[in-house]
Scaffold this motif. Structure first.
Motif, PDB file in Angstrom:
ATOM      1  N   THR A  73       0.946  -1.187   0.080  1.00  0.00           N
ATOM      2  CA  THR A  73      -0.062  -0.049   0.027  1.00  0.00           C
ATOM      3  C   THR A  73       0.908   1.196   0.037  1.00  0.00           C
ATOM      4  OG1 THR A  73      -0.056   0.235   2.271  1.00  0.00           O
ATOM      5  CG2 THR A  73      -1.916  -1.292   1.271  1.00  0.00           C
ATOM      6  N   ARG A  74       0.086   2.358  -0.115  1.00  0.00           N
ATOM      7  CA  ARG A  74       0.782   3.793  -0.105  1.00  0.00           C
ATOM      8  C   ARG A  74       1.655   3.828   1.277  1.00  0.00           C
ATOM      9  NH1 ARG A  74      -2.615   6.621  -2.169  1.00  0.00           N
ATOM     10  NH2 ARG A  74      -1.659   7.164  -3.969  1.00  0.00           N
ATOM     11  N   GLU A  75       1.125   3.366   2.088  1.00  0.00           N
ATOM     12  CA  GLU A  75       1.782   3.499   3.671  1.00  0.00           C
ATOM     13  C   GLU A  75       2.938   2.771   3.575  1.00  0.00           C
ATOM     14  OE1 GLU A  75      -2.126   4.805   3.633  1.00  0.00           O
ATOM     15  OE2 GLU A  75      -1.653   2.665   3.145  1.00  0.00           O
ATOM     16  N   LEU A  76       3.365   2.034   2.810  1.00  0.00           N
ATOM     17  CA  LEU A  76       4.613   1.105   2.904  1.00  0.00           C
ATOM     18  C   LEU A  76       5.479   1.873   1.766  1.00  0.00           C
ATOM     19  CD1 LEU A  76       3.714  -2.634   3.194  1.00  0.00           C
ATOM     20  CD2 LEU A  76       4.944  -1.324   4.622  1.00  0.00           C
ATOM     21  N   VAL A  77       4.958   2.131   0.413  1.00  0.00           N
ATOM     22  CA  VAL A  77       5.713   2.346  -0.682  1.00  0.00           C
ATOM     23  C   VAL A  77       6.325   3.596  -0.522  1.00  0.00           C
ATOM     24  CG1 VAL A  77       5.495   3.045  -3.280  1.00  0.00           C
ATOM     25  CG2 VAL A  77       4.427   0.539  -2.290  1.00  0.00           C
ATOM     26  N   GLU A  78       5.479   4.625  -0.281  1.00  0.00           N
ATOM     27  CA  GLU A  78       5.989   5.951  -0.077  1.00  0.00           C
ATOM     28  C   GLU A  78       7.011   6.151   0.906  1.00  0.00           C
ATOM     29  OE1 GLU A  78       5.703   8.189  -1.953  1.00  0.00           O
ATOM     30  OE2 GLU A  78       4.232   7.828  -3.451  1.00  0.00           O
ATOM     31  N   PRO A  79       6.812   5.821   2.204  1.00  0.00           N
ATOM     32  CA  PRO A  79       8.039   5.837   3.073  1.00  0.00           C
ATOM     33  C   PRO A  79       9.264   5.150   2.589  1.00  0.00           C
ATOM     34  CG  PRO A  79       6.089   5.293   4.177  1.00  0.00           C
ATOM     35  CD  PRO A  79       5.874   5.134   2.997  1.00  0.00           C
ATOM     36  N   ALA A  80       9.347   4.131   1.638  1.00  0.00           N
ATOM     37  CA  ALA A  80      10.410   3.366   1.013  1.00  0.00           C
ATOM     38  C   ALA A  80      10.925   4.432  -0.090  1.00  0.00           C
ATOM     39  CB  ALA A  80       9.864   2.088   0.329  1.00  0.00           C
ATOM     40  N   LEU A  81      10.139   5.164  -0.761  1.00  0.00           N
ATOM     41  CA  LEU A  81      10.702   6.092  -1.627  1.00  0.00           C
ATOM     42  C   LEU A  81      11.318   7.049  -1.122  1.00  0.00           C
ATOM     43  CD1 LEU A  81      10.640   7.024  -4.784  1.00  0.00           C
ATOM     44  CD2 LEU A  81       8.578   8.229  -4.297  1.00  0.00           C
TER      45      LEU A  81
END
Length: 329
Positions: free
Chosen positions: A93-101
């Motif tokens: 989800t965005r809650e995982l992907v955006e912090p990874a970015l």
């Protein structure tokens, strides 16, 4: 609700446009949890210190088919231009992907304007229906995060108020405003939280003055809603604008003539250091792909997802568009 409905169709992570203190507290909690959960993605998104060459562009997607297709569309196109890429679909989800970015675990994510703006501002800023206005707000929200939003593509995946072709013809429906004279005789279907969402029933009542005969809770623009619409269980539905059924012609998207729904254009998010290393040629290559995308294109690509894999869908489309120039696939 626009990109706001919490449903069970695997796409609800980008539909988190709610209002008020509860939303901000929830999103803050999700983002804090995400920083812990990012470690769970380490097996799929390696850091530079784990043997990933400096010149490899790591492209990630969310966990639903359209996002996976977009990751392959951009990634294979860049590979065809001679860039080294590592495509990591279905990260989460965005809650995982955006912090990874933000942390540099991935370099490139095809995003959605309005939903990204709500996420990064914890719901304090709501996307406008105007693409340029939303883009400017998004650029400001990303300032200092070491991530840049490139130009949005013409393709949008937002909320769509839809009826069947038969209903549209029967009542002469072309725009959402046309529902005003008949809404009291029609049943509306959408996710359970729709009556409280500013881009669903609440917004339709406030912006258009619509009061439907009955609301029937279903899923978030998914198969239950589409089936109910096609079977006549409901007359009006909240779908997604890239739903393949709209392209097929049996389902009609009504024009949002009073501009209730926010801009949800596909927008490449890329880390600043990657753009600096890639130079102008990288930015041009990405934006060339974006320029070829449209809402109709996404509908067509999504229609193929029922029996084809995302990579194959992307590769075929890119080849048809002449965007696999070096054939490095």
């Amino acid at each position: 609700m626009a990109k706001a409905a919490a449903g069970g169709n695997g796409r609800c992570h980008r539909r988190c446009v709610m209002k008020g203190r509860i939303f901000r507290r929830t999103c803050a909690c999700l983002m804090s949890s995400a920083l812990l959960l990012v470690g769970c993605t380490s097996a799929r998104v390696a850091s530079r210190g784990q043997g990933v060459p400096q010149d490899v562009i790591r492209i990630a997607s969310f966990n639903f088919p359209e996002s996976e297709i977009l990751a392959y569309v951009y990634g294979l196109a860049l590979q065809g231009q001679g860039f080294r890429v590592d495509i990591r679909p279905n990260i989460g989800t965005r809650e995982l992907v955006e912090p990874a970015l933000s942390r540099g675990l991935v370099d490139f994510v095809p995003e959605y304007q309005g939903s990204a703006l709500a996420f990064f501002t914890l719901g304090k800023l709501r996307a406008s229906a105007d693409v340029d206005t939303t883009y400017r707000s998004l650029v400001a929200a990303l300032a200092g995060r070491q991530v840049l939003a490139l130009s949005p593509s013409p393709a949008q995946d937002g909320n769509a108020i839809a009826v069947t072709r038969r209903t549209a013809d029967r009542y002469g429906l072309h725009s959402i405003s046309d529902l005003t004279r008949v809404a009291g005789r029609l049943r509306f279907g959408g996710p359970p939280e729709c009556p409280q969402r500013p881009f669903c029933l609440l917004g339709l009542q406030q912006r258009y003055g619509l009061a439907f005969e009955q609301f029937i809770p279903l899923d978030s623009g998914g198969p239950l809603t589409l089936q109910a619409l096609e079977s006549g269980e409901i007359d009006v539905a909240l779908l997604f604008s890239t739903d393949p059924s709209i392209a097929a012609g049996d389902v009609v998207e009504l024009k949002d003539d009073r501009r209730l729904q926010p801009a949800e254009n596909v927008t490449p998010f890329v880390r600043e250091d990657v753009l600096e290393r890639g130079g102008a040629s990288l930015a041009r290559a990405i934006e060339k792909v974006s320029a070829h995308l449209s809402t109709d294109v996404l509908r067509t690509l999504n229609a193929r997802a029922s029996d084809q894999k995302p990579r194959g869908i992307a590769e075929t489309w890119l080849r048809d568009q002449g965007l696999l120039e070096m054939n490095h696939v």
